[in-house]
Design an enzyme around this catalytic site. Structure first.
Site, PDB file in Angstrom:
ATOM      1  N   LYS A  54       3.207   9.215  -8.079  1.00  0.00           N
ATOM      2  CA  LYS A  54       3.327   9.207  -6.623  1.00  0.00           C
ATOM      3  C   LYS A  54       3.050  10.612  -6.057  1.00  0.00           C
ATOM      4  O   LYS A  54       3.623  11.595  -6.533  1.00  0.00           O
ATOM      5  CB  LYS A  54       4.741   8.749  -6.240  1.00  0.00           C
ATOM      6  CG  LYS A  54       4.905   8.577  -4.758  1.00  0.00           C
ATOM      7  CD  LYS A  54       6.321   8.136  -4.413  1.00  0.00           C
ATOM      8  CE  LYS A  54       6.521   8.253  -2.922  1.00  0.00           C
ATOM      9  NZ  LYS A  54       7.912   8.340  -2.546  1.00  0.00           N
ATOM     10  N   ASN A  99      -7.088  -3.768   4.368  1.00  0.00           N
ATOM     11  CA  ASN A  99      -7.438  -4.123   5.742  1.00  0.00           C
ATOM     12  C   ASN A  99      -6.661  -5.374   6.153  1.00  0.00           C
ATOM     13  O   ASN A  99      -5.902  -5.928   5.353  1.00  0.00           O
ATOM     14  CB  ASN A  99      -8.955  -4.322   5.876  1.00  0.00           C
ATOM     15  CG  ASN A  99      -9.450  -5.382   4.926  1.00  0.00           C
ATOM     16  OD1 ASN A  99      -9.094  -6.547   5.030  1.00  0.00           O
ATOM     17  ND2 ASN A  99     -10.264  -4.988   3.955  1.00  0.00           N
ATOM     18  N   LYS A 153     -28.145  -6.524   9.881  1.00  0.00           N
ATOM     19  CA  LYS A 153     -27.493  -6.869   8.601  1.00  0.00           C
ATOM     20  C   LYS A 153     -28.252  -7.992   7.897  1.00  0.00           C
ATOM     21  O   LYS A 153     -28.453  -7.961   6.680  1.00  0.00           O
ATOM     22  CB  LYS A 153     -26.045  -7.307   8.887  1.00  0.00           C
ATOM     23  CG  LYS A 153     -25.191  -7.471   7.654  1.00  0.00           C
ATOM     24  CD  LYS A 153     -23.718  -7.570   8.025  1.00  0.00           C
ATOM     25  CE  LYS A 153     -22.848  -7.587   6.791  1.00  0.00           C
ATOM     26  NZ  LYS A 153     -21.422  -7.588   7.101  1.00  0.00           N
TER      27      LYS A 153
END
Ligand SMILES: Cc1cc2nc3c(=O)[nH]c(=O)nc-3n(C[C@H](O)[C@H](O)[C@H](O)COP(=O)(O)O)c2cc1C
Length: 401
Positions: free
Chosen positions: A287, A209, A339
């Site tokens: 890969k 991210n 949260k």
């Protein structure tokens, strides 16, 4: 902060000019003290020009002296919030370790009550010599702190340990040593998580991210400056700050394992890492070749680190505190409050990412949300100042419960 910068006679003395400039630019008052040997490598005029302060030293012909030189060392020793010697020669380490006061710098090192930081620089053989190491040990026993030299190519043509630490690192260490302590955080064991996690798809591809880790690292620094004993669990490639144990991790699972290991010994935790919620079901060892048709990536949930820490949180006497972040692009307050309750957090810092400011940008605002509801927002501020404001806010709150 008032910083007294001692500069001794090593080839790295030229770097002290950059250090003096960096510290001055960051708003500190910097006064330089040169040894006689130091003044052969760098001029007082350079240092005085960069700092806007008089440069002091051993040789009255070269340096600007105050009206009563007989008490100059005491005046300077009292003025300083922190004394840093960079670069520090083997000679000066030896003088200070043995209580010798042969010139202005060595004298004020004895006379000051401010914390003292050494940034040694010398040839590798000198650095490794048992006499130098014994002197360093003595200085540490006096409570002095050391910024270890780096490894690299030295001016003498040898490669090895002995190169002056990076000036950013020395500046970071000065902050750590001279920072304003916050009584409610002093000596507390605090876990900080920072940075992104990476989940490998195959040897060349990964899921990650846009977190840089900067906010978490700045929080770790602010806690350290406040006097906490910080344990940083760090994803991503950013350098580890001065003065804290750092566990480097790559995946969410590795971050979970490192946190689970540390958590029972901690007084609190600030979880600022951007942990991947999913990982690929399978990591290919080779890969993956491209196919012809549409391709599907199968993902599975990673463990929720914050939830786990919340479930294990000690409450009551000797209880632990746990602070998290909520990066929300919509329904900000409802999501942050949910949260807070679900993960048993003491506060959650609401980060409005709809403005596009959360990742990698400089100024940011955080709204602390606690059981009673949202509190006055912190910021907008650059991340280092925002981290200090966050830590100061929490220090006050934790000190009053
Ligand atoms: C060209 C040159 C480079 C030097 N570089 C270093 C050095 O990097 N580290 C060190 O400990 N001493 C170094 N020295 C030796 C010191 O200058 C010497 O020990 C001096 O007495 C130190 O004085 P001071 O500690 O009062 O500054 C160097 C000497 C010369 C001539």
């Amino acid at each position: 902060m008032r910083i007294l910068l001692g500069i001794t006679g090593g080839i790295a003395a030229y770097k002290a000019a950059d250090l003096a400039r960096l510290l001055t630019n960051r708003g500190h008052a910097v006064r330089c003290v040169l040894t006689e040997a130091g003044a052969r490598f760098i001029t007082p005029l350079t240092l005085a020009s960069l700092t806007g302060e008089s440069c002091f030293g051993a040789n009255p012909d070269h340096h600007e002296w105050r009206p009563s030189p007989s008490v100059e060392h005491i005046e300077l020793a009292r003025w300083a919030d922190v004394v840093a010697v960079a670069p520090a020669t083997a000679n000066m380490l030896g003088q200070a370790a043995n209580g010798l006061a042969g010139d202005l710098l060595s004298t004020l090192l004895l006379a000051t009550r401010a914390p003292i930081l050494w940034a040694p620089a010398m040839n590798t053989a000198m650095w490794k010599h048992p006499a130098v190491q014994a002197n360093l040990g003595r200085l540490e026993a006096f409570g002095h702190r050391i910024v270890e030299p780096a490894e690299g190519m030295l001016a003498c043509g040898e490669a090895g340990a002995g190169k002056l630490a990076d000036i950013e690192r020395i500046a970071d260490a000065i902050r750590a040593v001279g920072g304003e302590r916050l009584p409610s955080l002093m000596g507390k064991q605090v876990l900080v998580t920072a940075g992104p996690t990476c989940e490998d798809l195959d040897p060349v591809r990964l899921l990650t991210n846009r977190s840089t880790g900067e906010m978490g690292i700045e929080i770790a620094r602010a806690l350290r400056d406040a006097g906490a004993d910080v344990h940083l669990v760090l994803g991503g490639g950013m350098a580890s700050p001065y003065g804290m144990e750092t566990v480097r991790v790559r995946t969410a699972a590795a971050m979970m394992a490192a946190c689970a290991d540390l958590w029972p010994r901690m007084d609190g935790c600030i979880a600022a890492a951007a942990v991947a919620d999913q990982r690929p079901l399978q990591e290919a060892m080779e890969k993956v070749k491209k196919g012809d048709g549409p391709e599907t990536l199968e993902l599975v949930r990673t463990q929720d680190i914050l939830l786990n820490l919340g479930m294990q949180k000690r409450v009551g006497q000797n209880g632990q505190w746990l602070l998290g972040f909520a990066a929300e692009s919509e329904h900000h307050l409802e999501n942050a409050s949910a949260k807070l309750a679900k993960k048993k957090l003491d506060a959650v810092f609401l980060n409005d990412i709809s403005t596009g400011k959360a990742f990698g940008h400089q100024d940011n605002t955080l709204t602390p949300v606690v059981a009673e509801g949202p509190q006055a927002p912190l910021g907008p501020l650059p991340k280092d100042q925002l981290a200090m404001a966050l830590v100061a806010w929490w220090a006050e709150r934790v000190g009053s419960i």
